[in-house]
Design a protein around this motif. Structure first.
Motif, PDB file in Angstrom:
ATOM      1  N   MET A   1       0.838  -1.206   0.000  1.00 52.87           N
ATOM      2  CA  MET A   1       0.000   0.000   0.000  1.00 52.87           C
ATOM      3  C   MET A   1       0.865   1.245   0.000  1.00 52.87           C
ATOM      4  N   SER A   2       0.433   2.265  -0.730  1.00 53.42           N
ATOM      5  CA  SER A   2       1.160   3.524  -0.786  1.00 53.42           C
ATOM      6  C   SER A   2       1.122   4.235   0.568  1.00 53.42           C
ATOM      7  N   LEU A   3       2.057   5.142   0.790  1.00 60.13           N
ATOM      8  CA  LEU A   3       2.101   5.884   2.047  1.00 60.13           C
ATOM      9  C   LEU A   3       0.862   6.752   2.210  1.00 60.13           C
ATOM     10  N   LEU A   4       0.496   7.480   1.157  1.00 60.69           N
ATOM     11  CA  LEU A   4      -0.686   8.343   1.185  1.00 60.69           C
ATOM     12  C   LEU A   4      -1.586   7.962   0.019  1.00 60.69           C
ATOM     13  N   ASN A   5      -2.850   7.712   0.307  1.00 60.25           N
ATOM     14  CA  ASN A   5      -3.829   7.382  -0.724  1.00 60.25           C
ATOM     15  C   ASN A   5      -5.012   8.334  -0.647  1.00 60.25           C
ATOM     16  N   ILE A   6      -5.299   8.994  -1.749  1.00 59.04           N
ATOM     17  CA  ILE A   6      -6.449   9.882  -1.862  1.00 59.04           C
ATOM     18  C   ILE A   6      -7.375   9.253  -2.886  1.00 59.04           C
ATOM     19  N   GLU A   7      -8.589   8.941  -2.479  1.00 64.78           N
ATOM     20  CA  GLU A   7      -9.512   8.207  -3.343  1.00 64.78           C
ATOM     21  C   GLU A   7     -10.799   9.002  -3.577  1.00 64.78           C
ATOM     22  N   ASN A   8     -11.017   9.401  -4.823  1.00 65.56           N
ATOM     23  CA  ASN A   8     -12.283  10.026  -5.251  1.00 65.56           C
ATOM     24  C   ASN A   8     -12.705  11.184  -4.351  1.00 65.56           C
ATOM     25  N   VAL A   9     -11.757  12.042  -4.022  1.00 62.09           N
ATOM     26  CA  VAL A   9     -12.036  13.181  -3.143  1.00 62.09           C
ATOM     27  C   VAL A   9     -12.622  14.337  -3.948  1.00 62.09           C
ATOM     28  N   SER A  10     -13.693  14.915  -3.434  1.00 64.93           N
ATOM     29  CA  SER A  10     -14.353  16.046  -4.085  1.00 64.93           C
ATOM     30  C   SER A  10     -14.660  17.137  -3.065  1.00 64.93           C
ATOM     31  N   LYS A  11     -14.696  18.386  -3.568  1.00 69.66           N
ATOM     32  CA  LYS A  11     -15.100  19.519  -2.722  1.00 69.66           C
ATOM     33  C   LYS A  11     -15.753  20.583  -3.587  1.00 69.66           C
ATOM     34  N   ARG A  12     -16.939  20.985  -3.175  1.00 68.24           N
ATOM     35  CA  ARG A  12     -17.672  22.033  -3.878  1.00 68.24           C
ATOM     36  C   ARG A  12     -17.861  23.225  -2.947  1.00 68.24           C
ATOM     37  N   ASN A  47      -5.526  21.516   1.262  1.00 69.03           N
ATOM     38  CA  ASN A  47      -6.358  21.794   2.437  1.00 69.03           C
ATOM     39  C   ASN A  47      -7.205  20.579   2.822  1.00 69.03           C
ATOM     40  N   LEU A  48      -7.606  19.804   1.836  1.00 69.12           N
ATOM     41  CA  LEU A  48      -8.353  18.582   2.114  1.00 69.12           C
ATOM     42  C   LEU A  48      -7.470  17.537   2.778  1.00 69.12           C
ATOM     43  N   VAL A  49      -6.217  17.453   2.338  1.00 68.58           N
ATOM     44  CA  VAL A  49      -5.295  16.481   2.924  1.00 68.58           C
ATOM     45  C   VAL A  49      -4.953  16.850   4.361  1.00 68.58           C
ATOM     46  N   THR A  50      -4.776  18.130   4.639  1.00 66.61           N
ATOM     47  CA  THR A  50      -4.422  18.553   6.001  1.00 66.61           C
ATOM     48  C   THR A  50      -5.637  18.627   6.917  1.00 66.61           C
ATOM     49  N   GLY A  51      -6.835  18.633   6.339  1.00 62.71           N
ATOM     50  CA  GLY A  51      -8.037  18.659   7.168  1.00 62.71           C
ATOM     51  C   GLY A  51      -8.539  20.042   7.516  1.00 62.71           C
ATOM     52  N   THR A  52      -7.938  21.088   6.947  1.00 58.90           N
ATOM     53  CA  THR A  52      -8.429  22.434   7.236  1.00 58.90           C
ATOM     54  C   THR A  52      -9.798  22.664   6.608  1.00 58.90           C
ATOM     55  N   ILE A  53     -10.103  21.893   5.560  1.00 59.85           N
ATOM     56  CA  ILE A  53     -11.472  21.811   5.067  1.00 59.85           C
ATOM     57  C   ILE A  53     -11.800  20.329   4.878  1.00 59.85           C
ATOM     58  N   ASP A  56     -16.298  16.589   0.507  1.00 59.62           N
ATOM     59  CA  ASP A  56     -17.702  16.198   0.386  1.00 59.62           C
ATOM     60  C   ASP A  56     -17.819  14.700   0.158  1.00 59.62           C
ATOM     61  N   THR A  57     -16.877  14.138  -0.575  1.00 58.64           N
ATOM     62  CA  THR A  57     -16.869  12.703  -0.854  1.00 58.64           C
ATOM     63  C   THR A  57     -15.426  12.198  -0.840  1.00 58.64           C
ATOM     64  N   GLY A  58     -15.264  10.896  -0.806  1.00 56.75           N
ATOM     65  CA  GLY A  58     -13.950  10.295  -0.926  1.00 56.75           C
ATOM     66  C   GLY A  58     -13.296   9.996   0.402  1.00 56.75           C
ATOM     67  N   SER A  59     -12.072   9.458   0.320  1.00 59.27           N
ATOM     68  CA  SER A  59     -11.336   9.081   1.525  1.00 59.27           C
ATOM     69  C   SER A  59      -9.864   9.408   1.383  1.00 59.27           C
ATOM     70  N   ILE A  60      -9.214   9.594   2.534  1.00 56.47           N
ATOM     71  CA  ILE A  60      -7.776   9.864   2.584  1.00 56.47           C
ATOM     72  C   ILE A  60      -7.169   8.923   3.613  1.00 56.47           C
ATOM     73  N   THR A  61      -6.152   8.178   3.196  1.00 60.42           N
ATOM     74  CA  THR A  61      -5.506   7.205   4.069  1.00 60.42           C
ATOM     75  C   THR A  61      -4.025   7.504   4.157  1.00 60.42           C
ATOM     76  N   LEU A  62      -3.494   7.553   5.373  1.00 54.15           N
ATOM     77  CA  LEU A  62      -2.074   7.786   5.614  1.00 54.15           C
ATOM     78  C   LEU A  62      -1.476   6.567   6.285  1.00 54.15           C
ATOM     79  N   ASP A  63      -0.518   5.956   5.620  1.00 52.70           N
ATOM     80  CA  ASP A  63       0.192   4.796   6.183  1.00 52.70           C
ATOM     81  C   ASP A  63      -0.773   3.726   6.682  1.00 52.70           C
ATOM     82  N   GLY A  64      -1.827   3.503   5.899  1.00 52.12           N
ATOM     83  CA  GLY A  64      -2.784   2.454   6.220  1.00 52.12           C
ATOM     84  C   GLY A  64      -3.916   2.852   7.149  1.00 52.12           C
TER      85      GLY A  64
END
Length: 242
Positions: A1-12, A47-53, A56-64
């Motif tokens: 698994m990759s260190l950081l995985n961003i899957e289908n992330v969206s923001k409106r 900003n989505l990766v750091t969580g400051t916003i 709306d959809t998707g997931s973010i995984t760090l080191d599993g």
């Protein structure tokens, strides 16, 4: 698994789709470059990766570990660090005091924070700036201090947001090796930059965003030949020499 995985992330934001179902991965020890025209959604993605916003959809995984719903503070402690387009040092503090602030996330002992901050500045080759007031530094020096502050949180992943912006050619050539030195410390990097030649010189892969959508990814020599990329970004006269 990759260190950081961003899957289908969206923001409106209202009627604007700032990020549209973006998926990407970052491998351990990798430098991933991001390019795209202004308004493409690059900083919003950070900003989505750091969580400051919140997405709306998707997931973010760090080191599993799924960090999609965690706070910015918890993400920082988990290993997400970042810099900003506009450097934000504490101008009434010295360089070492600026670096001590993020160190104090992990320890409440001021003496230990000072020692760690000085050690980090020395390791990064800017120890001579430690006791200078940040207000006395050049922009290039402030950029390095900004990176040092981000590294002071002991990140696994460092997000660099236009760390070369505003620098002249000589300063860019001085700062670029600094990026690879950060990678040599075991930190994986995602780097937004408008200076395409500079970015591709240090990146293992690049991705291109346009109007919130990922339109290309891969080795720079392949991506920059992509007709969609040329139309959206490279063909723009503003970035022809970037």
């Amino acid at each position: 698994m990759s260190l950081l995985n961003i899957e289908n992330v969206s923001k409106r934001f209202g009627g604007v789709q700032a990020v549209n179902s973006v998926s990407l991965h970052l491998e351990e020890g990798e430098i991933l470059g991001i390019i795209g025209p202004n308004g493409a959604g690059k900083t919003t993605l950070f900003n989505l990766v750091t969580g400051t916003i919140r997405s709306d959809t998707g997931s973010i995984t760090l080191d599993g570990t799924d960090i999609t719903a965690t706070s910015p503070t918890k993400r920082a402690r988990a290993g997400i660090g970042r810099t900003f387009q506009v450097v934000r040092p504490f101008l009434r503090m010295t360089v070492v005091e600026n670096v001590m602030v993020p160190v104090l996330v992990h320890t409440h002992k001021v003496s230990e924070a000072r020692r760690k901050a000085i050690d980090l500045l020395d390791e990064l080759g800017i120890g001579k700036l430690a006791n200078k007031d940040v207000s006395q530094l050049t922009l290039a020096q402030r950029k390095r201090v900004e990176v040092a502050r981000a590294l002071a949180t002991d990140p696994k992943v460092l997000l660099l947001d236009e760390v070369l912006a505003g620098l002249n050619t000589r300063e860019v050539l001085d700062v670029l090796p600094f990026v690879t030195e950060v990678r040599a410390r075991g930190v994986s990097i995602i780097m937004i930059e408008h200076l395409v030649k500079a970015l591709t010189s240090v990146s293992d892969r690049i991705i291109v965003l346009d109007q919130g959508t990922l339109i290309a990814e891969g080795k720079s020599e392949d991506v920059l030949k992509n007709p969609a990329v040329i139309t959206a970004y490279i063909g723009d006269d503003k970035h022809a020499e970037s």
